[in-house]
Design a protein around this motif. Structure first.
Motif, PDB file in Angstrom:
ATOM      1  N   ARG A  19     -37.658-106.045  64.492  1.00  0.00           N
ATOM      2  CA  ARG A  19     -38.701-107.059  64.689  1.00  0.00           C
ATOM      3  C   ARG A  19     -39.908-106.447  65.413  1.00  0.00           C
ATOM      4  O   ARG A  19     -41.065-106.706  65.052  1.00  0.00           O
ATOM      5  CB  ARG A  19     -38.145-108.243  65.479  1.00  0.00           C
ATOM      6  N   GLU A  20     -39.637-105.625  66.422  1.00  0.00           N
ATOM      7  CA  GLU A  20     -40.725-104.984  67.166  1.00  0.00           C
ATOM      8  C   GLU A  20     -41.552-104.079  66.253  1.00  0.00           C
ATOM      9  O   GLU A  20     -42.787-104.055  66.323  1.00  0.00           O
ATOM     10  CB  GLU A  20     -40.143-104.174  68.324  1.00  0.00           C
ATOM     11  N   THR A  23     -43.630-106.314  63.771  1.00  0.00           N
ATOM     12  CA  THR A  23     -44.771-106.994  64.397  1.00  0.00           C
ATOM     13  C   THR A  23     -45.854-106.013  64.816  1.00  0.00           C
ATOM     14  O   THR A  23     -46.965-106.435  65.170  1.00  0.00           O
ATOM     15  CB  THR A  23     -44.309-107.812  65.619  1.00  0.00           C
ATOM     16  N   SER A  24     -45.555-104.709  64.756  1.00  0.00           N
ATOM     17  CA  SER A  24     -46.573-103.705  65.085  1.00  0.00           C
ATOM     18  C   SER A  24     -47.449-103.350  63.883  1.00  0.00           C
ATOM     19  O   SER A  24     -48.423-102.611  64.029  1.00  0.00           O
ATOM     20  CB  SER A  24     -45.900-102.431  65.611  1.00  0.00           C
TER      21      SER A  24
END
Length: 218
Positions: A19-20, A23-24
């Protein structure tokens, strides 16, 4: 522009890491998470226009290549990339032959995974540079994969359940259809696999590395 991603992995920490990364990305992202195979299938059914699915090869509810083959049959237009801790070249090759769009090792770093995802979104087939698929393919396995790809989605479901050792009445119960219909599907599956019995089908499928208790091995 906004991307829709499906992240299917039974480990919450790894889903969080993905997810990180997602979202980047430069564009906004809607991320749907799934912790087991049933959730993954439901997420894909609810988001048939998803831009990319990141699929663990071994989750509760299925094992290895069977889950990917089923999702690929149900949703041929959605790119599915395998994200796995196993970096076995033959398994990677078989996943690609069954329709995977790429393979991302779980050992990859943040930047490597981000680069891989961007390549997949650009329509490329992604493989890490240290995995070689140049070794000679087993012609029996290649032929078997070609036969599996001719199965309909329902026949693929039946095949995965045969691999789990389920009886016709058990398959009928799980799929909510009649036992007579299951018998017809089993006959069609055996014909397409070029075998005469369920036992022969399981033996042939063992060439792909099947775990007879839970489906295709990771």
């Amino acid at each position: 522009m906004s991307y829709v991603f499906i992240v299917a992995d039974d480990h919450p920490l790894f889903r969080g890491a993905l997810r990180e990364i997602l979202t980047s990305l430069p564009e906004t992202a809607e991320i749907v998470e799934a912790a087991d195979f049933d959730q993954a299938a439901a997420a894909l059914a609810a988001n048939p226009e998803a831009d990319l699915m990141l699929l663990d090869l071994n989750m509760p509810g299925t094992s290895g290549l069977s889950g990917m083959a089923l999702l690929r049959a149900d949703h041929p237009s959605v790119p599915i990339a395998i994200v796995s801790g196993s970096e076995d070249a033959p398994i990677v090759a078989r996943a690609l032959d069954l329709g995977a769009s790429g393979f991302i090792p779980k050992s990859s770093g943040f930047a490597e995974m981000r680069e891989a995802i961007l390549a997949l979104l650009a329509g490329e087939v992604f493989l890490p540079p240290d995995i070689s698929l140049e070794s000679e393919r087993d012609p029996e396995v290649t032929e078997l994969i070609q036969r599996i790809r001719t199965l309909t989605p329902q026949q693929t479901r039946v095949l995965t359940m045969l691999g789990r050792g389920l009886l016709n009445k058990q398959i009928a119960y799980e799929l909510g259809i009649s036992e007579a219909t299951i018998k017809a599907h089993v006959s069609a599956v055996l014909l397409k696999l070029g075998v005469d019995s369920r036992t022969q089908a399981v033996i042939r499928l063992s060439r792909l590395g099947i775990d007879l208790e839970s489906g295709f091995a990771a």
